[in-house]
Enzyme design. Structure first.
Site, PDB file in Angstrom:
ATOM      1  N   ASN A   7      21.109  26.147  10.269  1.00 32.59           N
ATOM      2  CA  ASN A   7      20.807  26.746   8.968  1.00 32.59           C
ATOM      3  C   ASN A   7      19.474  26.139   8.528  1.00 32.59           C
ATOM      4  OD1 ASN A   7      20.669  27.602   6.351  1.00 32.59           O
ATOM      5  ND2 ASN A   7      22.697  26.875   5.758  1.00 32.59           N
ATOM      6  N   LYS A  14      20.171  22.186   8.529  1.00 35.53           N
ATOM      7  CA  LYS A  14      21.540  21.708   8.693  1.00 35.53           C
ATOM      8  C   LYS A  14      22.015  22.195  10.054  1.00 35.53           C
ATOM      9  CE  LYS A  14      22.820  22.030   3.846  1.00 35.53           C
ATOM     10  NZ  LYS A  14      23.274  23.025   2.905  1.00 35.53           N
ATOM     11  N   HIS A 180      26.218  35.561   0.548  1.00 38.79           N
ATOM     12  CA  HIS A 180      27.461  34.816   0.842  1.00 38.79           C
ATOM     13  C   HIS A 180      28.423  35.655   1.688  1.00 38.79           C
ATOM     14  CE1 HIS A 180      26.978  32.437  -3.201  1.00 38.79           C
ATOM     15  NE2 HIS A 180      26.495  31.703  -2.204  1.00 38.79           N
ATOM     16  N   ASN A 211      27.100  26.075  -5.919  1.00 33.78           N
ATOM     17  CA  ASN A 211      25.898  26.049  -6.769  1.00 33.78           C
ATOM     18  C   ASN A 211      25.420  27.475  -7.010  1.00 33.78           C
ATOM     19  OD1 ASN A 211      25.466  23.275  -7.361  1.00 33.78           O
ATOM     20  ND2 ASN A 211      24.979  22.993  -5.185  1.00 33.78           N
ATOM     21  N   GLY A 212      25.422  28.252  -5.923  1.00 31.40           N
ATOM     22  CA  GLY A 212      25.263  29.697  -6.058  1.00 31.40           C
ATOM     23  C   GLY A 212      26.675  30.254  -6.120  1.00 31.40           C
ATOM     24  N   ARG A 241      21.113  29.399 -12.042  1.00 29.24           N
ATOM     25  CA  ARG A 241      20.702  30.806 -12.183  1.00 29.24           C
ATOM     26  C   ARG A 241      21.454  31.473 -13.323  1.00 29.24           C
ATOM     27  NH1 ARG A 241      21.931  31.710  -6.194  1.00 29.24           N
ATOM     28  NH2 ARG A 241      20.206  30.704  -5.132  1.00 29.24           N
ATOM     29  N   GLY A 333      35.270  26.553  -6.553  1.00 32.04           N
ATOM     30  CA  GLY A 333      36.504  27.314  -6.328  1.00 32.04           C
ATOM     31  C   GLY A 333      37.570  26.500  -5.607  1.00 32.04           C
ATOM     32  N   GLU A 384      31.522  28.636   6.801  1.00 34.35           N
ATOM     33  CA  GLU A 384      30.531  29.600   7.263  1.00 34.35           C
ATOM     34  C   GLU A 384      30.028  29.255   8.675  1.00 34.35           C
ATOM     35  OE1 GLU A 384      27.982  30.839   3.581  1.00 34.35           O
ATOM     36  OE2 GLU A 384      29.032  28.985   3.127  1.00 34.35           O
TER      37      GLU A 384
HETATM   38  P1  ADP Z   1      26.447  24.935  -2.403  1.00 36.10           P
HETATM   39  O1  ADP Z   1      26.444  26.288  -3.035  1.00 36.10           O
HETATM   40  O2  ADP Z   1      25.188  24.172  -2.632  1.00 36.10           O
HETATM   41  O3  ADP Z   1      26.949  24.912  -0.968  1.00 36.10           O
HETATM   42  P2  ADP Z   1      29.014  23.748  -3.045  1.00 36.10           P
HETATM   43  O4  ADP Z   1      29.809  24.872  -2.507  1.00 36.10           O
HETATM   44  O5  ADP Z   1      29.091  22.439  -2.341  1.00 36.10           O
HETATM   45  O6  ADP Z   1      27.509  24.115  -3.273  1.00 36.10           O
HETATM   46  O7  ADP Z   1      29.482  23.526  -4.569  1.00 36.10           O
HETATM   47  C1  ADP Z   1      28.879  22.610  -5.403  1.00 36.10           C
HETATM   48  C2  ADP Z   1      29.566  22.683  -6.742  1.00 36.10           C
HETATM   49  O8  ADP Z   1      30.940  22.309  -6.569  1.00 36.10           O
HETATM   50  C3  ADP Z   1      28.981  21.731  -7.787  1.00 36.10           C
HETATM   51  O9  ADP Z   1      28.848  22.397  -9.032  1.00 36.10           O
HETATM   52  C4  ADP Z   1      30.055  20.671  -7.882  1.00 36.10           C
HETATM   53  O10 ADP Z   1      30.103  20.082  -9.155  1.00 36.10           O
HETATM   54  C5  ADP Z   1      31.306  21.484  -7.651  1.00 36.10           C
HETATM   55  N1  ADP Z   1      32.450  20.613  -7.359  1.00 36.10           N
HETATM   56  C6  ADP Z   1      32.679  19.841  -6.277  1.00 36.10           C
HETATM   57  N2  ADP Z   1      33.817  19.138  -6.440  1.00 36.10           N
HETATM   58  C7  ADP Z   1      34.323  19.451  -7.667  1.00 36.10           C
HETATM   59  C8  ADP Z   1      35.471  19.063  -8.427  1.00 36.10           C
HETATM   60  N3  ADP Z   1      36.347  18.196  -7.950  1.00 36.10           N
HETATM   61  N4  ADP Z   1      35.628  19.627  -9.647  1.00 36.10           N
HETATM   62  C9  ADP Z   1      34.757  20.507 -10.139  1.00 36.10           C
HETATM   63  N5  ADP Z   1      33.658  20.921  -9.481  1.00 36.10           N
HETATM   64  C10 ADP Z   1      33.439  20.408  -8.259  1.00 36.10           C
END
Ligand code: ADP
Length: 402
Positions: A7, A14, A180, A211-212, A241, A333, A384
């Site tokens: 990636n 990555k 996604h 994050n997204g 965003r 999620g 993924e």
């Molecule tokens: P990316 O889109 O960069 O791959 P991720 O899927 O890793 O990001 O998600 C990152 C998000 O997940 C951040 O907003 C982080 O705060 C949230 N997150 C991770 N663990 C928890 C948790 N235990 N409770 C709430 N949010 C969480």
């Protein structure tokens, strides 16, 4: 097969080496700060100590050389020779309207990815650099690519067209693409597997919240609508965003604040969303903490975030004429008890009822719906990289069998 999954971003790569027979990652890592003074490689081989190396890595070609070398290294490696890598699978962000599935990279495919640069000017160029670098260092290894957009490309026209002059769609390919796709595809298939039902018989909503963040309506195994659009800016509120907004706001702010096009883009992509509303953080953990400590703006951010997911659930249930399965995935999620709880609150009328205990459980069960919930609700960790590896394996096996 052993598949190297790459990636490639503008300054980071990555990677994972995945053994598809056992569906396990043999090693994974990341190179950051490519082209900067002190690049960092972190490498985690299975069953061995994780390492961190700081050095000068000027470009993607040198970075891939490092990746191949560390995978073969005596102390930290997991293979003896690069010929053990059966194929390389690349994540490519934008396949435009050209690709509705994963493909072997040929000269024509490279050209098509280049043709789509205008649609993803920040993402496709580093993806191309990664492909070229991998070809250089693994010249005899087949390379495939898996597109973020492919799963959504066959949405019906009523879902992908915008209400702008049709000629602008023809001229500039302005339409909903969605992103996604690999994650939405993976978790929806996983849900069908768990239920032991053909995906063709299910109406599924997937919420990839990282994050997204984006959602998809999946009917008969196909994405029929998704919340991200022409770019990943549309739809849900995200870390930085804005997601959905009245388009007039953009020109209005540009006029009021004297912003250039690029400044407006930065405002909407980097300084909006959770961080924009809360003024605190783009990280959901910090938003939840601040909210629990009484921070009003953090609560507003959380409320907008969860309310929008609720709205999309309603919209997509209507679009599909019903709902069987709701899946949460992505960092938020998968991990945020509060987000899942709030989104599913008062949704019994749609048949959604989560079990508070299961939702909160440290054991993280896959199913979090109550026994009396008509709609099955799952939290499914996305993977993924595994999808990219399995797609790549399938393509390579097809070629070998020809
Ligand atoms: P990316 O889109 O960069 O791959 P991720 O899927 O890793 O990001 O998600 C990152 C998000 O997940 C951040 O907003 C982080 O705060 C949230 N997150 C991770 N663990 C928890 C948790 N235990 N409770 C709430 N949010 C969480």
């Amino acid at each position: 097969m052993k598949i190297l999954v790459l990636n490639c971003g503008s300054s980071s790569i990555k990677y994972q080496l995945i053994d598809t027979e056992i569906k396990e990652t043999l090693a994974k890592g990341m190179i950051e700060r490519i082209g900067m003074s002190s690049a960092v490689l972190t490498h985690a081989p299975r069953g061995k100590e994780k390492i961190r190396i700081v050095g000068e890595i000027l470009d993607h070609s040198i970075a891939i050389e490092y990746v191949v070398a560390v995978l073969m290294s005596k102390n930290h490696g997991v293979i003896k020779d690069k010929s053990e890598i059966d194929a390389v699978g690349h994540r490519v962000v934008h396949g435009g309207e050209t690709f509705s599935g994963s493909v072997l990279i040929t000269h024509e495919v490279m050209q098509a990815i280049k043709d789509n640069i205008e649609l993803a000017p920040l993402h496709n160029p580093p993806n191309i650099k990664g492909i070229e670098a991998a070809r250089k260092h693994l010249p005899n290894t087949p390379q495939c690519c898996v597109f973020d957009t492919a799963f959504h490309v066959q949405m019906p026209h009523h879902a992908f067209l915008y209400g702008i002059p049709y000629k602008l769609y023809r001229r500039y390919k302005i339409r909903r693409y969605g992103f996604h796709g690999t994650s939405h595809r993976f978790v929806s298939q996983k849900a069908a597997e768990i239920l032991n039902k053909p995906i063709e018989e299910l109406k599924i909503i997937t919420a990839h919240l990282g994050n997204g963040a984006s959602m998809a309506a999946i009917k008969e195994g196909r994405s029929i609508d998704t919340s991200m659009g022409f770019t990943p800016l549309e739809g849900l509120l995200m870390g930085t965003r804005s997601g959905d907004l009245d388009p007039s706001i953009v020109t209005y702010i540009m006029g009021k604040e004297g912003l250039s096009i690029s400044e407006a883009n930065t405002l909407l992509n980097k300084h909006s969303g959770l961080v924009g509303i809360s003024g605190e953080s783009s990280d959901m953990r910090e938003i939840e903490q601040a909210m629990n400590e009484g921070d009003k703006k953090a609560k507003y951010a959380f409320d907008v975030f969860t309310y929008r997911i609720k709205k999309y659930i309603g919209a997509y249930t209507a679009a599909m004429g019903g709902l069987d399965v709701l899946v949460f995935t992505g960092g938020i999620g998968e991990n945020s008890v509060a987000v899942r709880e709030t989104v599913c609150e008062n949704m019994e009328y749609l048949g959604i009822k989560i079990d508070a205990e299961k939702n909160r459980s440290e054991n993280k069960p896959l199913e979090i719906s109550g026994n009396d919930s008509k709609v099955k609700v799952f939290r499914i960790p996305t993977n993924e990289e595994l999808v990219i590896a399995l797609d790549t394996e399938k393509i390579v096996k097809q070629i070998l069998n020809k």
